[in-house]
Design a protein around this motif. Structure first.
Motif, PDB file in Angstrom:
ATOM      1  N   UNK A 141       0.767  -1.318   0.111  1.00 28.79           N
ATOM      2  CA  UNK A 141       0.022   0.031  -0.160  1.00 28.79           C
ATOM      3  C   UNK A 141       1.033   1.478  -0.182  1.00 28.79           C
ATOM      4  N   UNK A 142       1.908   1.236   0.563  1.00 28.10           N
ATOM      5  CA  UNK A 142       2.925   2.510   0.838  1.00 28.10           C
ATOM      6  C   UNK A 142       3.440   2.645  -0.548  1.00 28.10           C
ATOM      7  N   UNK A 143       3.681   1.519  -1.556  1.00 25.64           N
ATOM      8  CA  UNK A 143       4.181   1.969  -2.779  1.00 25.64           C
ATOM      9  C   UNK A 143       3.471   2.611  -3.853  1.00 25.64           C
ATOM     10  N   UNK A 144       1.843   2.291  -3.166  1.00 19.19           N
ATOM     11  CA  UNK A 144       0.984   2.970  -4.381  1.00 19.19           C
ATOM     12  C   UNK A 144       0.965   2.395  -5.819  1.00 19.19           C
ATOM     13  N   UNK A 145       1.618   1.255  -5.801  1.00 17.14           N
ATOM     14  CA  UNK A 145       1.841   0.711  -7.006  1.00 17.14           C
ATOM     15  C   UNK A 145       2.774   1.355  -8.085  1.00 17.14           C
ATOM     16  N   UNK A 146       3.589   2.040  -7.401  1.00 16.40           N
ATOM     17  CA  UNK A 146       4.765   2.713  -8.117  1.00 16.40           C
ATOM     18  C   UNK A 146       6.213   1.911  -8.093  1.00 16.40           C
ATOM     19  N   UNK A 147       6.330   0.886  -8.735  1.00 17.88           N
ATOM     20  CA  UNK A 147       7.512  -0.072  -8.519  1.00 17.88           C
ATOM     21  C   UNK A 147       8.547   0.337  -9.587  1.00 17.88           C
ATOM     22  N   UNK A 148       9.805  -0.056  -9.394  1.00 15.39           N
ATOM     23  CA  UNK A 148      10.218  -0.460  -8.174  1.00 15.39           C
ATOM     24  C   UNK A 148      10.132   0.415  -6.801  1.00 15.39           C
ATOM     25  N   UNK A 149      10.175   0.116  -5.739  1.00 21.37           N
ATOM     26  CA  UNK A 149       9.853   0.975  -4.458  1.00 21.37           C
ATOM     27  C   UNK A 149      10.538   0.378  -3.417  1.00 21.37           C
ATOM     28  N   UNK A 150      11.505   1.157  -2.887  1.00 19.69           N
ATOM     29  CA  UNK A 150      12.237   0.630  -1.550  1.00 19.69           C
ATOM     30  C   UNK A 150      12.789  -0.824  -1.562  1.00 19.69           C
ATOM     31  N   UNK A 151      12.086  -1.641  -0.991  1.00 16.56           N
ATOM     32  CA  UNK A 151      12.524  -3.088  -0.729  1.00 16.56           C
ATOM     33  C   UNK A 151      11.594  -3.846  -1.724  1.00 16.56           C
ATOM     34  N   UNK A 152      10.994  -3.252  -2.758  1.00 19.87           N
ATOM     35  CA  UNK A 152      10.155  -3.885  -3.693  1.00 19.87           C
ATOM     36  C   UNK A 152      10.706  -3.770  -4.926  1.00 19.87           C
ATOM     37  N   UNK A 153      11.564  -4.615  -5.651  1.00 23.08           N
ATOM     38  CA  UNK A 153      12.123  -4.829  -6.825  1.00 23.08           C
ATOM     39  C   UNK A 153      10.898  -5.228  -7.741  1.00 23.08           C
TER      40      UNK A 153
END
Length: 801
Positions: A623-635
Motif C-alpha cells: 500500500x505504501x508503494x501506491x503501485x509505483x514499482x520499483x519501490x524501496x524493498x520492492x524490486x
C-alpha cells in the motif's frame, strides 16, 4: 655425403594422456618406420620418420583410422625435409614446452575394463585389489596434472616413482615396454610403488592400515551399520551412506547444513539392479557407461513394489541422479557391500568447496562423517561429479565438471586476440578462458557467496591459464556479469587491475543466448530470436530479468519480449518463500481488498515465516508503494522462475525453497503425474510500442480460479501450465522471427531443463518451419554464462579496437 629425405609430421589439436604417443610409436613400428616422436606440449606432436614412401603414407592414413577412441585430431601437416641424419631406431623424445592454441590434456577418464580385469586377477599380485590401477587410456588426468607438457614429473604422481621390482613385473618395465598398454602411461602405479588408503576415525586415529582387504571389509561394515563414510577419490571427497537407511540419510541431511530436501546422487554397481525402479533409455545407458561417468537424472517408475531406495533420497522429485563406478575404490567397495545402491554426495558443507588435502578434509567433515577412507595421493584440482539429464537425444548438462573439463568449445568464427578471462555469474558458477577461437570453461565452482568459493574460482581460472600457457600480457580483456554487486564482478575488477586490461560487463541473459549461438555454430553476422528463461539476471533497466525474448547477434541485442513485471515485496524473501511471491502477484493484480479474500481462501498466512505479522507487513509495504514499482524493498521482476515458484506453491507442490530450483523441480514432478488434456486454458500476451508482454497476472488468477472450481486435479493443472507457458513463449518468438525475417529460435536458461516446457516449445517452433536451437554441450543454466560472457566481451573488444 648422402642426403636423406625425411618426412616431418605435425599433429595439432590433439588430446594426449590417452595413450597417443604410445599409439603413434606402435603404429610406426607396424609400418617399419624409424625416427623420433616429440610431445611439444600445447603445440601438438612432431614426428620425424624414415621409411618407404608407401609405408609412411599408410601410416598417416592409419593415424586417423586407428587413433584411441577418446582422442581427437584437428590437423595433420606433412612435409619432406632434407637431412644427412640416418635413424637406427624409433624412439620417444623427452617432451618440450611447446605453445599452441589448444590444450592437449584430456579430462579424468573412468577405469577401463582391462584395468578392472587386472585388479580382479589374483595372479597379478601387484594389481590385485589395488584401487589406483590405471593405464595409458584410463585414470586421473586433469585433477592430477600441475602443468604441461603432460608427463609424470608434472603431475601429483611425482611423489610415487615407478618401482623397479614387483610381481609379475615392475612398473618401470611396463612403462618401457612398447607392447604393454602402460607403455609411457604417466599416472599409473601399483601396490609396491603407488599411493595407498587408510581408514581413520574422525579423531584421526588409524582404524585399518596396510591390508586393502581389511580396510574394505571394515569400511563396508561401517556403511552397513548406518555410518557415513568420507571417501577420498580422484577429484575430491564423497560422503557415502546406505540409501535405504532413513536414519543415516536424515543424519547426513542434518549435518550437511542447508540440505533439508536437496536430492542426493546414488552410485550403483550395475544398472540391472534399477530395471524395476527407473526408466533407462539407450541414450541414458550409453552416457552412464561412457568414459565420462556422469550423474544422469533418471525417471522413477511408479511401482507398487517396495523400492530399494528411500524416499528421503530425493523428496518430492520424480528424477534421481544415478552414476556408475569410475575408479577402482568404487568397484572394490561394492565387492564388499554387495549389489545395492549407495548415496555418493559431495563431501563438503553446503556452499563451501570440497577440501582436497587430508588435514583439511578432517577439519571440514569432522561433523559430517563418522569415519574417513583417505589416500595419500595429492589432488591438484578439485572436481565435482558432472550432472546431466537427457531430453530425447539431447544432453542437458547441469554441472559440467569431471569427465568434461578441460575440453573446449570451438567458436564458429576466427578470433585474432590471444586470450581473455570470464568470471561467470554468482550462482552455479564456472569461469572460462578464451584462447584464440576456443573457450575453455573451468570445472563446476558453485555459488560464489563465500571467500573459499571466491578463491576456488580464482585458482581454477589461473590453473586453466597456466595449462593453456597464456602469458599475462596476452590477456586482452576480462568479462563478467553486469550486476554491480556480484562477488564475481569484484574478482573481474581484481583481474583487470592485475593484467592491466579492459573490463566488459555482459548482460546475463544475453550471455546465455551467446553461448547457445556459439554452441550451435551460428555464423558471425547471423541473428536469432533467443528465449532466456531463468530465475534472476540483472536487467539493463535495473530490474530483475528472467523471462526474456531477445533479438540477438554476436554484436548486440534488442529486448522484444518479456514476462509481465511483477513486484517482489520483500525482495529476495520472495525466492525463499513462494507464498510471498504469490501474494505479491495477487496484490498487484487485484489490490488489497480482493487480495485479502483470496489470501483467506488459500490460507496463505500459514505458509509465511512470521504468519499474520508478515502478511500485514507485506500488505502495508504494498500500500505504501501506491503501485509505483520499483519501490524501496520492492524490486520488479520478469523472472520465469518466480512464476514457476508461485504456481508450485499454489498447486501444493512446494511451500518453501530449501535449495535452488526446488519449487520448479517439485512442480515438474507433480506435472508428470498429470493429464494435461483434462484441463484447458490459455496464457495471453499484449504488444505495446513494439514490445510483447506475456500476462502472468492473468495466468495466476486463472489458476486460482480453476482450483476453486474443484473440478480439476492439481497435477493436471500443473501439466497443462507447463505446456501452455511454452506455447505462449513460442508464439511470441515465432511472431518476432517472422517479423524480422529470422529463421532460428533458441531456448536457454535454467527453465530449459524442464522437459515438458522445452519439448513443447521445440515442437511448436519446428512446426512453423523454423530452426530450433538448444544446448547439448554447454549447460543451459548459469554454468554456461561464462562462455557467453567471453563471446560478448570479444565483440565489444573488436569494436573498440
Amino acid at each position: 655425403m648422402i642426403k636423406i629425405i625425411n618426412t616431418e609430421i605435425e599433429i595439432t589439436g590433439i588430446v594426449q594422456g590417452i595413450g597417443f604417443r604410445p599409439f603413434l610409436f606402435n603404429l610406426a613400428r607396424v609400418h617399419n618406420l624409424k625416427g623420433s616422436i616429440l610431445n611439444r606440449g600445447n603445440a601438438g606432436v612432431r614426428l620425424i620418420l624414415q621409411g618407404k614412401r608407401n609405408d609412411i603414407n599408410t601410416f598417416i592414413t592409419d593415424i586417423t583410422k586407428k587413433k584411441p577412441k577418446i582422442s581427437y585430431i584437428e590437423n595433420i601437416e606433412v612435409k619432406e625435409i632434407v637431412s644427412d641424419l640416418i635413424f637406427k631406431e624409433l624412439k620417444i623424445e623427452k617432451s618440450e614446452k611447446g605453445r599452441g592454441i589448444s590444450l592437449t590434456l584430456p579430462p579424468d577418464i573412468a577405469i577401463c575394463n582391462d584395468c578392472l580385469n587386472d585388479m580382479r586377477n589374483y595372479k597379478k599380485k601387484k594389481y590385485y585389489n589395488y584401487p589406483f590401477i590405471a593405464c595409458a587410456v584410463c585414470g586421473p588426468r586433469f585433477t592430477t596434472v600441475t602443468e604441461l607438457p603432460y608427463d609424470r614429473e608434472r603431475s601429483t604422481m611425482i611423489n610415487f616413482p615407478l618401482c623397479k621390482q614387483a610381481d609379475p613385473e615392475s612398473c618401470i618395465q611396463e612403462y618401457s615396454d612398447f607392447k604393454n598398454r602402460r607403455f609411457h602411461a604417466q599416472t599409473f602405479a601399483c601396490s609396491v610403488c603407488g599411493p595407498h588408503y587408510k581408514l581413520y576415525t574422525k579423531q584421526r586415529d588409524i582404524i585399518k592400515d596396510g591390508s586393502i582387504e581389511e580396510i574394505l571389509y571394515e569400511t563396508a561394515k561401517r556403511i552397513n551399520e548406518g555410518n557415513v563414510v568420507a571417501v577420498k577419490g580422484i577429484g575430491g571427497v564423497h560422503l557415502v551412506a546406505n540409501c535405504d537407511n532413513d536414519d543415516a540419510i536424515l543424519k547426513l541431511r542434518e549435518k550437511k547444513g542447508d540440505r533439508k530436501y536437496k536430492p542426493f546422487a546414488l552410485m550403483v554397481p550395475d544398472l540391472n539392479i534399477l530395471k524395476n525402479s527407473f526408466r533407462i533409455s539407450k541414450k541414458e545407458s550409453k552416457l552412464l557407461k561412457s568414459f565420462r561417468r556422469p550423474i544422469v537424472l533418471l525417471e522413477r517408475i511408479n511401482s507398487t513394489e517396495k523400492s530399494i531406495i528411500s524416499k528421503l533420497v530425493a523428496p518430492g522429485l520424480n528424477n534421481v541422479g544415478i552414476m556408475l563406478p569410475y575408479s577402482g575404490i568404487h568397484y572394490l567397495l561394492f565387492d564388499y557391500i554387495g549389489e545395492k545402491p549407495l548415496i555418493y554426495t559431495s563431501g563438503n558443507k553446503s556452499y563451501i568447496p570440497m577440501a582436497i588435502d587430508n588435514e583439511k578434509i578432517f577439519d571440514q567433515l569432522e561433523d559430517l562423517a563418522d569415519v574417513f577412507l583417505l589416500h595419500n595421493r595429492p589432488i591438484h584440482q578439485r572436481v565435482d561429479d558432472s550432472v546431466l539429464r537427457t531430453h530425447d537425444d539431447k544432453v542437458k548438462l547441469i554441472r559440467r565438471s569431471r569427465g568434461y573439463v578441460p575440453e573446449y568449445l570451438a567458436l564458429p568464427f576466427d578470433v585474432e586476440i590471444p586470450g581473455a578471462i570470464a568470471t561467470g555469474p554468482l550462482l552455479a558458477t564456472t569461469g572460462a578462458i578464451l584462447r584464440r577461437n576456443r573457450i575453455f570453461p573451468t570445472q563446476h565452482i558453485g555459488n560464489v557467496s563465500h571467500l573459499e568459493t571466491y578463491q576456488f574460482l580464482k585458482d581454477a581460472l589461473l590453473h586453466m591459464k597456466t595449462l593453456l600457457q597464456i602469458e599475462d600480457s596476452e590477456i586482452e580483456f576480462i568479462a563478467c556479469d553486469a550486476h554491480p554487486e556480484f562477488i564475481t564482478t569484484k574478482l573481474a575488477e581484481e583481474l583487470k587491475s592485475k593484467y592491466k586490461c579492459s573490463l566488459f560487463k555482459i548482460q546475463h541473459h544475453y550471455a546465455h543466448i551467446l553461448s547457445l549461438m556459439a554452441e550451435n555454430n551460428v555464423e558471425k553476422y547471423e541473428k536469432i530470436i533467443g528465449i532466456a528463461a531463468d530465475g534472476v539476471g540483472y536487467g539493463e533497466d535495473g530490474n530483475i530479468w528472467g523471462g526474456e525474448i531477445l533479438l540477438s547477434s554476436y554484436h548486440d541485442y534488442k529486448r522484444l519480449g518479456q514476462l509481465e513485471y511483477q513486484p517482489m515485496i520483500g525482495g529476495d524473501r520472495c525466492t525463499k518463500f513462494p507464498a510471498r511471491m504469490s501474494a505479491s502477484i495477487i496484490l498487484n493484480a487485484l489490490g488489497t481488498d480482493e487480495a485479502i479474500e483470496i489470501f483467506k481462501k488459500l490460507r496463505i498466512v500459514n505458509d509465511l515465516e512470521y504468519k499474520e505479522d508478515e502478511l500485514q507487513t507485506l500488505i502495508s509495504q504494498f500500500e505504501k508503494s501506491k503501485r509505483k514499482f520499483p519501490f524501496q524493498t520492492i524490486p520488479l521482476t520478469s523472472s520465469t522462475g518466480r512464476i514457476f515458484d508461485s504456481l508450485s506453491y499454489l498447486l501444493g507442490a512446494s511451500k518453501i525453497k530449501t535449495y535452488r530450483g526446488e519449487p520448479a523441480m517439485r512442480l515438474e514432478a507433480m506435472a508428470m503425474k498429470g493429464h494435461p488434456e483434462n484441463v484447458e486454458f490459455k496464457i495471453g500476451f499484449t504488444k505495446k510500442n513494439g514490445m510483447y508482454e506475456i500476462k502472468t497476472s492473468d495466468l495466476v488468477l486463472d489458476i486460482i480460479s480453476l482450483m476453486g472450481e474443484g473440478k480439476f486435479r492439481n497435477e493436471d493443472i500443473a501439466a497443462r501450465f507447463q505446456i501452455e507457458f511454452a506455447n505462449t513463449f513460442a508464439e511470441v518468438a515465432i511472431k518476432l522471427a517472422n517479423d524480422n525475417r529470422i529463421d532460428k529460435i533458441g531456448l536457454t536458461g535454467g527453465v530449459a531443463y524442464n522437459f515438458s516446457f522445452s519439448k513443447t516449445l521445440k515442437e511448436k517452433v519446428l512446426q512453423s518451419d523454423l530452426i530450433f536451437l538448444e544446448h547439448n554441450k554447454i549447460p543451459p543454466g548459469d554454468a554456461g554464462v561464462s562462455t557467453g560472457q567471453l563471446i560478448g566481451g570479444l565483440f565489444i573488444h573488436t569494436r573498440k579496437n
